[in-house]
Design a protein around this motif. Structure first.
Motif, PDB file in Angstrom:
ATOM      1  N   LEU A  43       0.814  -1.316  -0.143  1.00 20.91           N
ATOM      2  CA  LEU A  43       0.120   0.209  -0.010  1.00 20.91           C
ATOM      3  C   LEU A  43       0.762   1.161  -0.124  1.00 20.91           C
ATOM      4  O   LEU A  43       1.890   1.581   0.861  1.00 20.91           O
ATOM      5  CB  LEU A  43      -0.855   0.105   1.455  1.00 20.91           C
ATOM      6  CG  LEU A  43      -1.906  -1.068   1.371  1.00 20.91           C
ATOM      7  CD1 LEU A  43      -2.496  -1.055   2.680  1.00 20.91           C
ATOM      8  CD2 LEU A  43      -2.816  -1.072  -0.014  1.00 20.91           C
ATOM      9  N   LYS A  44       0.512   2.254  -0.821  1.00 16.48           N
ATOM     10  CA  LYS A  44       1.314   3.306  -0.966  1.00 16.48           C
ATOM     11  C   LYS A  44       0.429   4.752  -0.209  1.00 16.48           C
ATOM     12  O   LYS A  44      -0.575   4.809  -0.116  1.00 16.48           O
ATOM     13  CB  LYS A  44       1.582   3.809  -2.385  1.00 16.48           C
ATOM     14  CG  LYS A  44       2.395   2.928  -2.999  1.00 16.48           C
ATOM     15  CD  LYS A  44       2.582   3.433  -4.308  1.00 16.48           C
ATOM     16  CE  LYS A  44       3.621   2.438  -5.131  1.00 16.48           C
ATOM     17  NZ  LYS A  44       4.916   3.053  -5.568  1.00 16.48           N
ATOM     18  N   PHE A  45       1.387   5.316   0.438  1.00 14.73           N
ATOM     19  CA  PHE A  45       0.770   6.379   1.355  1.00 14.73           C
ATOM     20  C   PHE A  45       1.675   7.623   1.025  1.00 14.73           C
ATOM     21  O   PHE A  45       2.744   7.627   0.400  1.00 14.73           O
ATOM     22  CB  PHE A  45       0.927   6.205   3.023  1.00 14.73           C
ATOM     23  CG  PHE A  45      -0.019   4.973   3.146  1.00 14.73           C
ATOM     24  CD1 PHE A  45      -1.227   5.042   3.515  1.00 14.73           C
ATOM     25  CD2 PHE A  45       1.091   3.741   3.599  1.00 14.73           C
ATOM     26  CE1 PHE A  45      -1.736   3.943   3.987  1.00 14.73           C
ATOM     27  CE2 PHE A  45       0.339   2.698   4.000  1.00 14.73           C
ATOM     28  CZ  PHE A  45      -0.979   2.630   4.051  1.00 14.73           C
ATOM     29  N   VAL A  46       1.274   8.717   1.411  1.00 12.43           N
ATOM     30  CA  VAL A  46       1.868  10.066   1.149  1.00 12.43           C
ATOM     31  C   VAL A  46       3.243  10.025   1.706  1.00 12.43           C
ATOM     32  O   VAL A  46       3.060   9.987   3.196  1.00 12.43           O
ATOM     33  CB  VAL A  46       0.989  11.378   1.658  1.00 12.43           C
ATOM     34  CG1 VAL A  46       1.612  12.502   1.469  1.00 12.43           C
ATOM     35  CG2 VAL A  46      -0.330  11.269   0.744  1.00 12.43           C
ATOM     36  N   GLY A  47       4.036  10.114   1.254  1.00 15.04           N
ATOM     37  CA  GLY A  47       5.515  10.103   1.928  1.00 15.04           C
ATOM     38  C   GLY A  47       6.236   8.858   2.346  1.00 15.04           C
ATOM     39  O   GLY A  47       7.177   8.750   3.258  1.00 15.04           O
ATOM     40  N   PHE A  48       5.489   7.863   2.259  1.00 16.41           N
ATOM     41  CA  PHE A  48       6.104   6.399   2.598  1.00 16.41           C
ATOM     42  C   PHE A  48       5.304   5.391   2.088  1.00 16.41           C
ATOM     43  O   PHE A  48       4.372   5.516   1.537  1.00 16.41           O
ATOM     44  CB  PHE A  48       6.063   6.382   4.184  1.00 16.41           C
ATOM     45  CG  PHE A  48       4.933   6.213   4.640  1.00 16.41           C
ATOM     46  CD1 PHE A  48       3.940   7.499   4.914  1.00 16.41           C
ATOM     47  CD2 PHE A  48       4.060   5.026   4.856  1.00 16.41           C
ATOM     48  CE1 PHE A  48       2.599   7.207   5.633  1.00 16.41           C
ATOM     49  CE2 PHE A  48       2.829   4.718   5.629  1.00 16.41           C
ATOM     50  CZ  PHE A  48       2.114   6.143   5.743  1.00 16.41           C
ATOM     51  N   VAL A  49       6.086   4.254   2.047  1.00 16.40           N
ATOM     52  CA  VAL A  49       5.457   3.050   1.604  1.00 16.40           C
ATOM     53  C   VAL A  49       5.388   2.085   2.725  1.00 16.40           C
ATOM     54  O   VAL A  49       6.370   1.775   3.520  1.00 16.40           O
ATOM     55  CB  VAL A  49       6.357   2.298   0.438  1.00 16.40           C
ATOM     56  CG1 VAL A  49       5.656   0.951  -0.051  1.00 16.40           C
ATOM     57  CG2 VAL A  49       6.210   3.443  -0.955  1.00 16.40           C
ATOM     58  N   ALA A  50       4.230   1.301   2.838  1.00 16.06           N
ATOM     59  CA  ALA A  50       4.203   0.353   3.796  1.00 16.06           C
ATOM     60  C   ALA A  50       3.606  -1.077   3.502  1.00 16.06           C
ATOM     61  O   ALA A  50       2.912  -0.967   2.820  1.00 16.06           O
ATOM     62  CB  ALA A  50       3.094   0.893   5.140  1.00 16.06           C
ATOM     63  N   MET A  51       4.177  -2.004   3.961  1.00 16.45           N
ATOM     64  CA  MET A  51       3.602  -3.406   3.666  1.00 16.45           C
ATOM     65  C   MET A  51       2.609  -3.687   4.703  1.00 16.45           C
ATOM     66  O   MET A  51       2.928  -3.739   5.857  1.00 16.45           O
ATOM     67  CB  MET A  51       4.775  -4.235   3.677  1.00 16.45           C
ATOM     68  CG  MET A  51       5.753  -4.221   2.607  1.00 16.45           C
ATOM     69  SD  MET A  51       5.081  -4.475   0.958  1.00 16.45           S
ATOM     70  CE  MET A  51       4.867  -6.482   1.294  1.00 16.45           C
ATOM     71  N   ILE A  52       1.735  -4.252   4.241  1.00 19.23           N
ATOM     72  CA  ILE A  52       0.671  -4.725   5.006  1.00 19.23           C
ATOM     73  C   ILE A  52       0.435  -6.336   4.902  1.00 19.23           C
ATOM     74  O   ILE A  52       0.073  -6.587   3.577  1.00 19.23           O
ATOM     75  CB  ILE A  52      -0.680  -4.384   5.047  1.00 19.23           C
ATOM     76  CG1 ILE A  52      -0.623  -2.667   5.441  1.00 19.23           C
ATOM     77  CG2 ILE A  52      -1.810  -4.805   5.681  1.00 19.23           C
ATOM     78  CD1 ILE A  52      -1.646  -1.843   5.401  1.00 19.23           C
ATOM     79  N   ASP A  53       1.229  -7.181   5.722  1.00 19.61           N
ATOM     80  CA  ASP A  53       1.220  -8.576   5.544  1.00 19.61           C
ATOM     81  C   ASP A  53       0.329  -9.374   6.530  1.00 19.61           C
ATOM     82  O   ASP A  53       0.193  -9.428   7.614  1.00 19.61           O
ATOM     83  CB  ASP A  53       2.660  -8.983   5.663  1.00 19.61           C
ATOM     84  CG  ASP A  53       2.515 -10.576   5.752  1.00 19.61           C
ATOM     85  OD1 ASP A  53       1.719 -11.140   5.178  1.00 19.61           O
ATOM     86  OD2 ASP A  53       3.827 -10.924   6.009  1.00 19.61           O
ATOM     87  N   ILE A  54      -0.970  -9.521   5.891  1.00 19.02           N
ATOM     88  CA  ILE A  54      -1.982 -10.349   6.526  1.00 19.02           C
ATOM     89  C   ILE A  54      -2.126 -11.879   6.359  1.00 19.02           C
ATOM     90  O   ILE A  54      -3.109 -12.379   6.737  1.00 19.02           O
ATOM     91  CB  ILE A  54      -3.443  -9.520   6.526  1.00 19.02           C
ATOM     92  CG1 ILE A  54      -3.725  -9.458   5.106  1.00 19.02           C
ATOM     93  CG2 ILE A  54      -3.222  -8.214   7.471  1.00 19.02           C
ATOM     94  CD1 ILE A  54      -4.978  -8.886   4.888  1.00 19.02           C
ATOM     95  N   GLU A  55      -1.222 -12.467   5.611  1.00 15.64           N
ATOM     96  CA  GLU A  55      -1.185 -13.760   5.130  1.00 15.64           C
ATOM     97  C   GLU A  55      -1.272 -14.503   6.553  1.00 15.64           C
ATOM     98  O   GLU A  55      -0.584 -14.441   7.151  1.00 15.64           O
ATOM     99  CB  GLU A  55      -0.090 -13.924   4.297  1.00 15.64           C
ATOM    100  CG  GLU A  55      -0.230 -15.394   3.505  1.00 15.64           C
ATOM    101  CD  GLU A  55       0.908 -15.438   2.633  1.00 15.64           C
ATOM    102  OE1 GLU A  55       1.365 -16.828   2.438  1.00 15.64           O
ATOM    103  OE2 GLU A  55       1.590 -14.725   2.084  1.00 15.64           O
ATOM    104  N   GLY A  56      -2.172 -15.462   6.585  1.00 18.95           N
ATOM    105  CA  GLY A  56      -2.124 -16.555   7.511  1.00 18.95           C
ATOM    106  C   GLY A  56      -2.808 -15.873   8.745  1.00 18.95           C
ATOM    107  O   GLY A  56      -2.780 -16.598   9.932  1.00 18.95           O
ATOM    108  N   VAL A  57      -3.538 -14.686   8.671  1.00 18.91           N
ATOM    109  CA  VAL A  57      -3.819 -14.348   9.963  1.00 18.91           C
ATOM    110  C   VAL A  57      -5.408 -14.537  10.119  1.00 18.91           C
ATOM    111  O   VAL A  57      -6.290 -14.194   9.026  1.00 18.91           O
ATOM    112  CB  VAL A  57      -3.992 -12.622  10.145  1.00 18.91           C
ATOM    113  CG1 VAL A  57      -4.615 -12.053  11.266  1.00 18.91           C
ATOM    114  CG2 VAL A  57      -2.404 -12.196  10.188  1.00 18.91           C
TER     115      VAL A  57
END
Length: 154
Positions: free
Chosen positions: A2-16
């Protein structure tokens, strides 16, 4: 990713299958327009989109209401109540004796404050796979993975 203003973040919900969401995430979600607020909203949206139950403790509601009540902010009180008392959004876990006992007896050995310990042992009791927070004191244990919304504290 997921891309956000000013940064990039990984959202890892695999297996949750079940996620516990710490109080600070809801405070960012409701009150923050900063990058932490954006991250909190992205995580909660991703978890909800994947139909992953969001578990909270009754303590979460109390912590979220405390500041707004202290300042007489009825609008913020209403926002938190609408979010946290909606069973279609969160699963509210009551403060049960055995959870409180574990929090009191074991939490200090993990370096947790009592309130944090209550959240942690509630998550373990509810067999959560993910503990979402922005607090660096929490550590993954067994099958419960701790994830911070702040990449510098992960």
């Amino acid at each position: 990713m997921l891309k956000f203003v000013g940064f990039v973040a990984m959202i890892d919900i695999e297996g949750v299958a079940v996620a516990y969401v710490d109080t600070n995430i809801f405070i960012y979600f409701v009150e923050s327009s900063s990058s932490l607020g954006e991250r909190a909203r992205a995580w909660i949206d991703a978890l909800r989109h994947a139909d992953i139950p969001l578990v909270v403790s009754r303590l979460t509601l109390l912590e979220c209401l405390y500041g707004p009540a202290k300042h007489g902010d009825e609008e913020l009180i209403s926002a938190y109540r609408n979010l946290l008392e909606d069973a279609s959004i969160v699963e509210m876990q009551e403060l049960e004796h055995h959870i409180l006992k574990d929090a009191a007896m074991k939490g200090g050995k993990l370096g947790l404050k009592l309130q944090d310990s209550i959240h942690y042992f509630t998550a373990l009791h509810c067999q959560c796979d993910l503990f979402l927070t922005n607090d660096a004191r929490f550590r993954s244990i067994g099958s419960m993975r701790v994830m911070s919304i702040n990449p510098s504290t992960s």
